[in-house]
Design an enzyme around this catalytic site. Structure first.
Site, short mmCIF file in Angstrom:
data_model
loop_
_atom_site.label_atom_id
_atom_site.label_comp_id
_atom_site.label_asym_id
_atom_site.label_seq_id
_atom_site.Cartn_x
_atom_site.Cartn_y
_atom_site.Cartn_z
N ASP A 1 45.10 31.61 14.99
CA ASP A 1 44.88 30.59 15.91
C ASP A 1 44.28 29.17 15.24
O ASP A 1 43.47 29.25 14.43
CB ASP A 1 43.70 30.92 17.14
CG ASP A 1 43.78 30.01 18.27
OD1 ASP A 1 44.83 29.93 18.83
OD2 ASP A 1 42.84 29.25 18.51
N GLU B 1 49.46 30.10 13.46
CA GLU B 1 49.85 28.95 14.56
C GLU B 1 49.31 27.77 13.98
O GLU B 1 48.31 27.38 13.98
CB GLU B 1 49.08 29.47 15.75
CG GLU B 1 49.51 28.37 16.97
CD GLU B 1 48.47 27.86 17.74
OE1 GLU B 1 48.88 27.37 18.86
OE2 GLU B 1 47.21 27.82 17.39
#
Ligand code: NOJ
Length: 560
Positions: A217, A276
């Site tokens: 993330d 990401e």
């Protein structure tokens, strides 16, 4: 609901190929909204385990599990209170082990989400930092600063968080801490050796439990360089994001991932990772390098119009880019952060705006303006998905897209959960509309999601999209995904793609090794299949009214 194994399902057990991830179809599970076994209205790990036969029949190679860690759910689980445990609301470590075992037995790998940019404010480290006071080693794990002004009552800088509102929050003793997202998500200080060491422990913890890979993330946010005199938000906005920006995509972030790579490679097969990282396209290869995380999401298709030229450019550009990094391409049409693609593609095109932006505007209006053409959206979504699944590289699918689900736009404000809604405040309706619990049965409590309600309200029309309804229908989107994922297994040879000239700017065609051809007609009229492409039609996103034509807004897979 059928749980039998069909020819769609992968062979039992995991493939021994260490490169399994290069062309995997990865199914994203947002655990709190997938299936609820214990009846508390929140999806759980046992719910996933019970649905492994469904995943197997769907034919995916891997599951990516969004955060399932203990969390106060200030940001749907992306506020992690303990990186090495399971949220009691959704299960236990034993449930996790049982889920891994069931997935692996079904030949499905598991990728888990790691959230290293920030913890939850409930994390023991943050609580310790609050108690320990200014200048303490506990505060050094985060980014604390004194405020401005005579009594420090002004924040250290006027920065805005990504979810809206200020990015600095004051604590009781007067200091301020940085949170790039919600105040409940304090940013970690990655210059602190303890922070670095602890994440290595976390990566080993889950790898030892059988996890096959990690989705990272906000991978571009960890390394920060904050001078004593902080720039203003206006100055930050002017700075290039080229490796030197104080907050985003700094070059040193790759030193962190080089360390992680050593951990990944100490396992057999090596653990994989996908970043990401919302960075300039030419900076993605650094994240996708085999010396770093190994793969990076490319959100270009997700951000584009349903348009032949855009799709062609995006594919050409990204296949080249991936080849240069030594990685494979990644393709995403939907995930838990964006309006579902069936809905985006059903909204009228607004000049100068992408479908993604139009989708956001539609959500902002509570799903009234502009008008949604739900049928057209689904027709185009099915075409885009078949296009995506024919490409070389990995396809990341989001739960519910295999049912052709639309976004739920009209969630009452009092039921909303997304922090972007609360921090805008109320202006941005947020991302709850793609996180509504899945419908499994046509009727019944929460459409079969669980025995006792769902944590976000499901609309009446969900029943039509239920797994039960679609399993019984050969032409359903679920049946299409199952057939496509089964056929895709034969496509997974060399990662080559060759464009075929179609003589029509609205029709794209490309060949894959083994005689496979994918043709997509982006126009709203059927077109004659060019002579050169004639072949056996293996699969179509829509039925052709006459042979030798490609229906409007449709994709065909042919074999020569
Ligand atoms: C990206 C995740 O996909 C999103 O859901 C989350 O809110 C932010 N990162 C912050 O963790």
């Amino acid at each position: 609901m059928s749980t039998e194994r069909t020819e769609n399902a992968p062979a039992v057990g995991l493939s021994p190929d260490p490169q399994w991830w290069r062309q995997a179809a990865v199914y994203q599970i947002y655990p709190r909204s997938f299936a609820d076994a214990d009846g508390n209205g929140i999806g759980d790990l046992r719910g996933i385990t019970e649905r492994v036969p469904y995943l197997r029949e769907l034919g995916v190679d891997a599951v990516w599990l969004s955060p399932f860690y203990p969390s106060d759910l200030a940001d749907g689980g992306y506020d992690v209170a303990d990186y090495r445990d399971v949220d009691p609301k959704i299960g236990t470590l034993e449930d996790f082990d049982a889920m891994v075992e069931a997935l692996h037995a079904a030949g499905i790998r598991l990728i888990v989400d790691i959230v290293p940019n920030h913890t939850s404010d409930q994390h023991a480290w943050f609580q310790e930092a609050l108690a320990a006071g200014p200048g303490s080693p506990a505060r050094d794990r985060y980014i604390f600063r004194d405020g401005q002004g005579p009594d420090g009552a002004e924040p250290p800088a006027d920065w805005t968080s990504i979810f809206g509102g200020p990015a600095w929050t004051r604590v009781q003793d007067g200091q301020w801490y940085l949170h790039s997202f919600a105040p409940e998500q304090p940013d970690l200080n990655w210059d602190n050796p303890e922070v670095r060491a602890d994440f290595l422990t976390t990566l080993r913890f889950w790898s030892d439990r059988g996890v096959d890979g990690f989705r990272i993330d906000v991978a571009h946010g960890l390394a920060k360089d904050l001078p004593d005199q902080l720039p203003t938000q206006a100055q930050l906005d002017e700075m290039p994001i080229d490796g030197t920006h104080p907050l985003w995509d700094r070059d040193e972030v790759h030193e962190i991932y080089a360390e992680w790579r050593k951990v990944f490679d100490s396992y057999d097969p090596p653990r994989t990772a996908v970043a990401e990282a919302w960075v300039e396209a030419d900076r993605r290869p650094a994240y996708a390098s085999p010396k770093g995380l190994g793969q990076a999401f490319n959100f270009d298709l997700l951000s584009a119009h349903f348009d032949a030229r855009s799709f062609e450019d995006i594919v050409s550009f990204n296949t080249d880019l991936a080849a240069r990094s030594g990685s494979s391409s990644t393709w995403v049409l939907s995930n838990h952060d964006v309006v579902r693609h069936a809905t985006r593609y059903g909204l009228p095109e607004v000049p100068g705006r992408t479908d993604k932006e139009t989708g956001v505007a539609w959500i902002l209006s509570g799903g009234t303006e502009p008008q949604l053409d739900a049928e057209r959206g689904l027709r185009r979504a099915r075409a885009a998905t078949l296009f995506e699944l024919a490409l070389p590289g990995s396809a990341y699918l989001y739960q519910g897209e295999e049912l052709g689900l639309h976004e739920v736009a009209d969630i009452p404000d009092e039921d909303r959960q997304d922090p972007t809604f609360f921090r805008s405040p109320g202006v941005d309706k947020g991302r709850d509309g793609c996180r509504v619990p899945l419908p499994w049965t046509r009727e019944g409590s929460s459409f079969g999601f669980g025995p006792d309600g769902a944590h976000l309200p499901q609309p009446q029309w969900f029943g039509r999209y239920a797994v039960e309804a679609e399993e019984a229908d050969e032409d359903s989107t679920l049946s299409l995904y199952r057939r496509a994922l089964a056929a895709r297994r034969e496509l997974q040879g060399a990662e080559e793609l060759e464009w075929i000239e179609t003589g029509d700017a609205q029709v794209l065609a490309f060949a894959r090794p083994g005689g496979w051809v994918c043709v997509t007609n982006f126009s709203d009229q059927p077109v004659r299949l060019p002579e050169a492409l004639a072949g056996e039609v293996v699969l179509g996103s829509a039925a052709a009214s006459s042979s030798g034509t490609v229906p409007a807004e449709a994709t065909l897979w042919l074999r020569h």
